[in-house]
Design an enzyme around this catalytic site. Structure first.
Site, PDB file in Angstrom:
ATOM      1  N   GLU A  49       6.155  -4.801  -5.235  1.00 53.93           N
ATOM      2  CA  GLU A  49       7.497  -4.477  -4.420  1.00 53.93           C
ATOM      3  C   GLU A  49       8.484  -5.665  -4.178  1.00 53.93           C
ATOM      4  O   GLU A  49       9.686  -5.487  -4.147  1.00 53.93           O
ATOM      5  CB  GLU A  49       7.044  -4.039  -2.747  1.00 53.93           C
ATOM      6  CG  GLU A  49       6.304  -2.819  -2.597  1.00 53.93           C
ATOM      7  CD  GLU A  49       4.947  -2.866  -3.160  1.00 53.93           C
ATOM      8  OE1 GLU A  49       4.420  -3.861  -3.262  1.00 53.93           O
ATOM      9  OE2 GLU A  49       4.038  -1.645  -2.451  1.00 53.93           O
ATOM     10  N   PHE A 111      -3.702   2.081  10.056  1.00 60.00           N
ATOM     11  CA  PHE A 111      -3.635   1.794   8.642  1.00 60.00           C
ATOM     12  C   PHE A 111      -2.401   1.433   8.048  1.00 60.00           C
ATOM     13  O   PHE A 111      -1.383   2.540   8.360  1.00 60.00           O
ATOM     14  CB  PHE A 111      -4.490   2.796   7.865  1.00 60.00           C
ATOM     15  CG  PHE A 111      -4.639   2.329   6.724  1.00 60.00           C
ATOM     16  CD1 PHE A 111      -5.415   1.266   6.007  1.00 60.00           C
ATOM     17  CD2 PHE A 111      -3.854   3.044   5.630  1.00 60.00           C
ATOM     18  CE1 PHE A 111      -5.302   1.111   4.793  1.00 60.00           C
ATOM     19  CE2 PHE A 111      -3.961   2.741   4.353  1.00 60.00           C
ATOM     20  CZ  PHE A 111      -4.863   1.889   3.666  1.00 60.00           C
ATOM     21  N   GLN A 112      -2.178   0.455   7.357  1.00 52.08           N
ATOM     22  CA  GLN A 112      -0.893  -0.004   6.579  1.00 52.08           C
ATOM     23  C   GLN A 112       0.299  -0.187   7.862  1.00 52.08           C
ATOM     24  O   GLN A 112       1.371   0.407   7.329  1.00 52.08           O
ATOM     25  CB  GLN A 112      -0.555   0.979   5.519  1.00 52.08           C
ATOM     26  CG  GLN A 112      -1.520   0.817   4.576  1.00 52.08           C
ATOM     27  CD  GLN A 112      -1.333   1.269   3.125  1.00 52.08           C
ATOM     28  OE1 GLN A 112      -0.620   2.084   2.888  1.00 52.08           O
ATOM     29  NE2 GLN A 112      -1.647   0.313   2.145  1.00 52.08           N
ATOM     30  N   LYS A 161       6.731   8.016   9.134  1.00 53.44           N
ATOM     31  CA  LYS A 161       6.064   9.242   8.519  1.00 53.44           C
ATOM     32  C   LYS A 161       6.816  10.562   9.064  1.00 53.44           C
ATOM     33  O   LYS A 161       7.232  11.296   8.303  1.00 53.44           O
ATOM     34  CB  LYS A 161       4.884   9.443   8.039  1.00 53.44           C
ATOM     35  CG  LYS A 161       4.286  10.253   7.092  1.00 53.44           C
ATOM     36  CD  LYS A 161       2.699  10.158   7.032  1.00 53.44           C
ATOM     37  CE  LYS A 161       2.136  11.097   6.198  1.00 53.44           C
ATOM     38  NZ  LYS A 161       2.238  11.359   4.693  1.00 53.44           N
ATOM     39  N   MET A 475      10.841 -28.868 -12.274  1.00 52.57           N
ATOM     40  CA  MET A 475      11.513 -29.526 -11.347  1.00 52.57           C
ATOM     41  C   MET A 475      10.698 -30.550 -10.269  1.00 52.57           C
ATOM     42  O   MET A 475      11.103 -31.459 -10.029  1.00 52.57           O
ATOM     43  CB  MET A 475      12.562 -28.576 -10.564  1.00 52.57           C
ATOM     44  CG  MET A 475      13.475 -29.094  -9.572  1.00 52.57           C
ATOM     45  SD  MET A 475      14.669 -30.292 -10.505  1.00 52.57           S
ATOM     46  CE  MET A 475      15.911 -29.162 -11.001  1.00 52.57           C
TER      47      MET A 475
END
Lengths: 561, 162
Positions: A49, A111-112, A161, A475
């Site tokens: 993502e 969940f999630q 949802k 760097m």
């Protein structure tokens, strides 16, 4: 007519001119993905993502449109945070759509489930949790309006949802009004008259242009002002391309790794016209020594950018393009003056700085990373879209690739986010299928989002990844060399994949150059093939980026080659 | 530059999370909150949040600009100086036995406070006023023995034109 939340989402996306989404599915957005199949919208399935957000960012920067991402709840949402923070620092317009558990489960540690609105509050321009399907259309329209107007930025919309599956009517699209949000586009005319007067009076003016010029599409007006008034132009990293890099009036980049002439000019100028910048610490160095002889005019659409880091003589709140246009109009009407004569000593001084201390590096029998960037510049005739990772690769790209047009240089400026370049190149290539897109990368940062090679191959995106492979996190290694007694703590990349084989494993082309004379043939081959390519340039390991201003020092105190 | 106290008041959308946006801005940017007070206004869609901060003038300018940038902040005003009235409410629980009890009542009277709860060994005092007045009363009560203290922090309104 009642539509489901998912249908409302597709309808508003089309209303807003969206044709491409970058995303990754999951349980909380499965209904939205189901509707996506019927929508006719193009979905680019990334492999992480974070890649979706950077890709949308790259897409937004080169297309000028709002980039859109769609991810699921919980880990899908948290994986977007780095990308959102990067877009927030660089003022890139994004709408990030996250799934959320159904409203009745919010707060239950479902969940999630994660409070992504809470998490992203400080790194978005604004964010929303949609509590009812009836609010969805309005919120989405507000999100696009906020993302693209004023000082642009990412806006996150969290969609539970049951909001996606619930039904509601859709109010007709119209002008979005948010009572507390009214960015000032047109600046105060009195302030601009003062600016015009200062320009006319000044002997040693300079323009310092930033990303705001590009975002407001103000480059043409900026060039008009600079050329007509004979004012040299330095840019920030984000401002590269706002003024043609190959123009004689261009000073190049300013700041920690800026050009000698830019940094010297900033301390000698008597007028600094700062346009669409925010005086980042990487630009100013020690603030009380920055532009100490100059009256500073600061033009920005975000009032909070003005006087945040640097005191200014004339603040101008307004859109950069409109402000520059109005300044140009004022100067058009002014009396003609002996401009060339007046500016000559100043421009001669700048030319002298340029010739005594040009950007330079020493050739050796190994490949120098700067040489690779110069070759990329030459072989793409300065016309490529260049993305970068972060670190030395980014600075060499900024120094040695001259951008004559805006929206061609795509880099994570403010956040300095490693792993940005490859997904951003994917987004840029989708926005401009016909252009050459090159990601100038390091062997460290390319590995932070290397999984997006699969995305490039799947969608047949011929991005060219040039790894300046020095076997180090260069760097940080450079800082350790210069300021930490060469104690190289954790900066050697002791185990790296064979990038040529890795490219091949993904179904892309892998090429390698280990000697200077191999650089050009490798680049030619890479640019000729219409497939994604990884070029592994094995470069001098201990090369440093110069000039360099030690952190916190005045920017005139440069370490030079 | 010297840090001074400043009181600022803002009208905000009365929605979940708005207070968190405001306070998160202070903590995220390293600004200071001395006190914060918030409640809905006569319009149920709008709340008023009043914050006291301690900062030098450039920081105050930055705080105000950053707050105005929040999409849910509708209007922001400074409550500093004579253009505004400021009041704070304090509830003070004082330990008071024997002769101290009359002393406490005298102090309450001087500051036009009220006794809102009384017991054999304590009083709870309600007092309103500007911050300095409340502080002055607390200074007198301190030697007698403050058991508990709850202060709202300043709230205020801009005066209307005469």
């Amino acid at each position: 007519m009642q539509l489901t939340g998912a249908q409302i989402l597709m309808r508003v996306l089309k209303e807003e001119g969206v044709d491409t989404l970058f995303g990754y599915p999951g349980g909380a957005v499965i209904d939205i993905y189901d509707e996506l199949l019927r929508s006719g919208l193009r979905h680019i399935m990334v492999r992480h993502e974070q890649g979706a957000v950077h890709a949308a960012d790259g897409y937004a920067r080169v297309s000028g449109k709002v980039g859109v991402c769609l991810v699921t709840s919980g880990p899908g949402a948290t994986n977007t945070v780095t990308g959102i923070a990067s877009a927030h620092c660089d003022s890139i317009p994004l709408v990030v759509l996250t799934g959320q558990v159904p409203t009745h489960l919010i707060g239950n540690d479902a969940f999630q489930e994660v409070d992504i609105v809470g998490i992203t509050r400080p790194c978005t321009k604004h964010n929303y949790l949609v509590e009812s399907t009836a609010d969805l259309a309005r919120i989405l329209r507000e999100a696009f309006h906020l993302a693209r107007s004023g000082r642009p930025g990412p806006v996150l919309v969290d969609i539970p949802k049951n909001v996606a599956t619930g039904r509601a009517g859709v109010p007709p699209a119209g002008e979005v009004r948010i009572r507390s949000y009214n960015p000032t586009y047109r600046p105060n005319g009195k302030q601009l008259k003062e600016v015009a007067r200062l320009i006319r009076e000044s002997r040693r003016p300079m323009i310092f242009a930033g990303g705001g010029v590009i975002l407001s599409q103000g480059s043409t007006e900026l060039s008009r002002l600079a050329r007509r008034e004979q004012i040299p132009v330095a840019t920030s990293l984000m401002g590269l391309g706002a003024f043609p890099g190959s123009d004689p009036l261009s000073l190049g980049m300013i700041g920690m790794h800026g050009t000698y002439r830019s940094n010297m000019a900033s301390s000698a100028c008597d007028l600094m016209l700062a346009v669409g910048v925010r005086f980042d610490d990487r630009v100013t160095g020690r603030t009380d020594a920055f532009a100490a002889q100059a009256r500073i005019v600061h033009i920005d659409i975000d009032p909070s950018s003005i006087r945040k880091n640097i005191p200014v003589a004339v603040p101008v709140v307004g859109d950069c393009r409109i402000s520059l246009q109005m300044i140009n109009a004022l100067l058009d009407g002014g009396a003609a003056h002996e401009l060339a004569e007046r500016r000559r000593p100043w421009l001669e001084q700048i030319a002298a700085w340029k010739s005594t201390q040009p950007l330079a590096y020493r050739q050796c029998e190994r490949i120098k990373p700067q040489f690779v960037v110069e070759k990329i510049y030459a072989l793409t005739r300065g016309e490529a879209i260049v993305t970068t990772e972060v670190g030395q690769n980014q600075m060499w790209a900024a120094q040695y690739y001259l951008f004559d047009r805006p929206n061609r240089f795509v880099t994570s400026g403010g956040l300095g986010c490693m792993g940005f370049g490859l997904p951003a190149a994917i987004g840029a290539q989708i926005a401009c299928p016909e252009r050459t897109v090159v990601d100038i990368a390091g062997d460290g940062s390319i590995q932070m989002n290397i999984q997006e090679m699969a995305t490039a191959v799947q969608y047949d995106l011929p991005v060219k990844i040039a790894i300046l492979n020095n076997g180090h996190l260069g760097m940080v290694r450079q800082w350790q060399e210069l300021f930490y007694g060469k104690r190289y703590s954790a900066t050697r990349v002791e185990c790296a994949p064979d990038f040529v084989k890795l490219a091949e494993a993904y179904g892309a082309v892998g090429l390698r150059a280990t000697r200077p004379e191999e650089v050009e043939p490798v680049l030619q081959e890479a640019l000729a093939v219409r497939r994604p390519v990884i070029m592994d340039f094995v470069v001098e390991a201990e090369e440093c980026v110069y000039p360099m201003v030690p952190a916190g020092a005045p920017i005139t105190e440069m370490l030079l080659v | 530059m010297a840090e001074e106290k400043h009181v600022m008041t803002m009208l905000v959308d009365n929605q979940p999370g708005v207070t968190s946006r405001v306070t998160g801005l202070f903590s995220g940017k390293g600004f200071n909150i001395e006190s914060i007070c918030g409640c809905p206004t006569s319009d149920p869609g709008i709340s008023r949040i009043t914050i006291t901060t301690k900062a030098n003038p450039p920081v105050v300018e930055q705080i105000e600009k950053q707050l105005r940038k929040l999409v849910n902040v509708i209007k922001l005003r400074s409550l500093d100086g004579p253009k505004a009235v400021r009041r704070e409410l304090a509830l003070v629980c004082v330990q008071a036995r024997g002769e101290q009890r009359t002393e406490v009542l005298r102090i309450v009277d001087i500051f036009r406070g009220k006794i809102v709860d009384a017991g054999l060994e304590h009083f709870i005092i309600e007092v309103t006023g500007e911050e300095e007045k409340i502080q002055a009363m607390l200074n007198l009560l301190e030697p007698i023995g403050i058991k508990k203290l709850s202060r709202t922090g300043p709230i205020g309104l801009i005066r209307e034109p005469k």
